[in-house]
Design an enzyme around this catalytic site. Sequence first.
Site, mmCIF file in Angstrom:
data_model
loop_
_atom_site.group_PDB
_atom_site.id
_atom_site.type_symbol
_atom_site.label_atom_id
_atom_site.label_comp_id
_atom_site.label_asym_id
_atom_site.label_seq_id
_atom_site.Cartn_x
_atom_site.Cartn_y
_atom_site.Cartn_z
ATOM 1 C CE LYS A 79 -34.101 54.345 104.337
ATOM 2 N NZ LYS A 79 -35.288 53.513 104.017
ATOM 3 C CB SER A 154 -35.303 53.262 100.077
ATOM 4 O OG SER A 154 -35.912 53.065 101.343
ATOM 5 C CB SER A 178 -37.061 50.274 102.086
ATOM 6 O OG SER A 178 -37.391 50.810 100.832
#
Length: 488
Positions: A79, A154, A178
């Site tokens: 990420k 997210s 997330s």
Amino acid sequence: MSQAPIERRGVAALAAGLAAGEFSAVELARHFLARIEASGLNAFIDVQPELTLAQARAADDRLAAGERGPLLGVPLAHKDIFVTRGWRSTAGSRMLADYRSPFDAAVVERLAAAGAVCLGKTNCDEFAMGSANENSHFGPVRNPWDTAAIAGGSSGGSAAAVAAGLAPLATGTDTGGSVRQPASMCGITGIKPTYGRASRFGMIAYASSLDQAGAMGRSAADCAVLLGAMAGFDARDATSLDRPAEDFGRAIGSPVEGLRIGLPREYFGEGLAPDVRRAIDKAIAALRAVGAVTVDISLARTGLAIPAYYVIAPAEASSNLSRFDGVRYGHRAAEPADLLDLYERSRAEGFGAEVKRRILVGTYVLSHGYYDAYYLQAQKLRRLIADDFRAAFAAVDVIAAPVSPTVAWDLGERVDDPVRNYLADAFTLPASLAGLPGLSMPVGFGERGRPVGLQLIGRWFDEARLLGVAGRFQQDTDWHLRHPGESA
Ligand code: GLN
């Protein structure tokens, strides 16, 4: 051995293929890089094949020297909230659009040491603020199951990448859901461990008392391998837990007979969409069929999680993001008239709308006169929410619940409605506020063939049990093996 296409194989099969010389780490990396290139999901922010292939060559050298490891030569994606040397480190923000970190985040460092090969940086909501991956400066991520749908957020890029077979594994971060929520919406498995398990060093901060790195993969077994390599004490993170190393996959394959699963009534009430409910009920019935016992419980303060979280998280964010001022860090406005103009325009240009909204809320709830009324009050609620869990875990071993009240919604559907986005976090925020481990695993499909995830919440440090229960479920079911593009 296994005839499955490479992108559908589990991590153990990939490691076995590498060990047996069926393919090299370079070939494996090239396979996934080509899939990323062709995918059209906008799951990645930065891909640099030369860097990936250099890591793969180094892994091949280690393999050739006889070294073996569960992740040696196995590709994965990070990420883009973990800073990395080489690749850009943007946090999905214009503020850091061209930022290159001089060092690796602790999680990145550990995985590189284990020989995992980085495929690139995945798209995410700006500073990890969001539930749909539509707050990224780099554009939204598409859901591989239905490209008209959000991927969740997210960590939407990581979830979409794993679901579409662009990476066998990906890191994510979970501040209020997330890892779990995009995992659920993309039909993969994801685990957020106990707060403090994985170092926050080099993880671009959103809300430090909640931020936690997590593992995303297709199966519980794959997540256990990734989590095992990510977790561990790090003196550079003041809230890092000093616990002995563990094998998080040790309970996978164990029976669940007699396991007490709590079903909190607050998670199954109004607001839970019927299609999600159906898939969740079937999954719980399947766990009962193999010997688990369900117990109705109440987590009475569940409804306070949204107000508490949306005070605490913005408060911490407003403080963490103060460093992005165009001087110390981040985008700098051109030709400033004076220092104040430099600060104001750098921040106005660098941050997106949702981040600005949260900075304003956070600054407000921390300001003189409001601190007691909002921030301190929210901290008290946080304690009560944790107390509810503590009491429940006296009677049950794990808690099962939905991850998200609905399946993935359409891209664009809620972009102008922040509160509606916040409400969608109702089932993931409580475990985050309490610092508890939470897992999401795929349990079927809802409306329009969009995936549904079941959440398992465990006691502090009980990640191995969560992965064990998910692993048991995945023995008898194949939801985690489904692939987008095939009939569901
Ligand atoms: N959706 C939540 C938020 O917007 C959680 C995000 C996260 O876990 N990073 O804050």
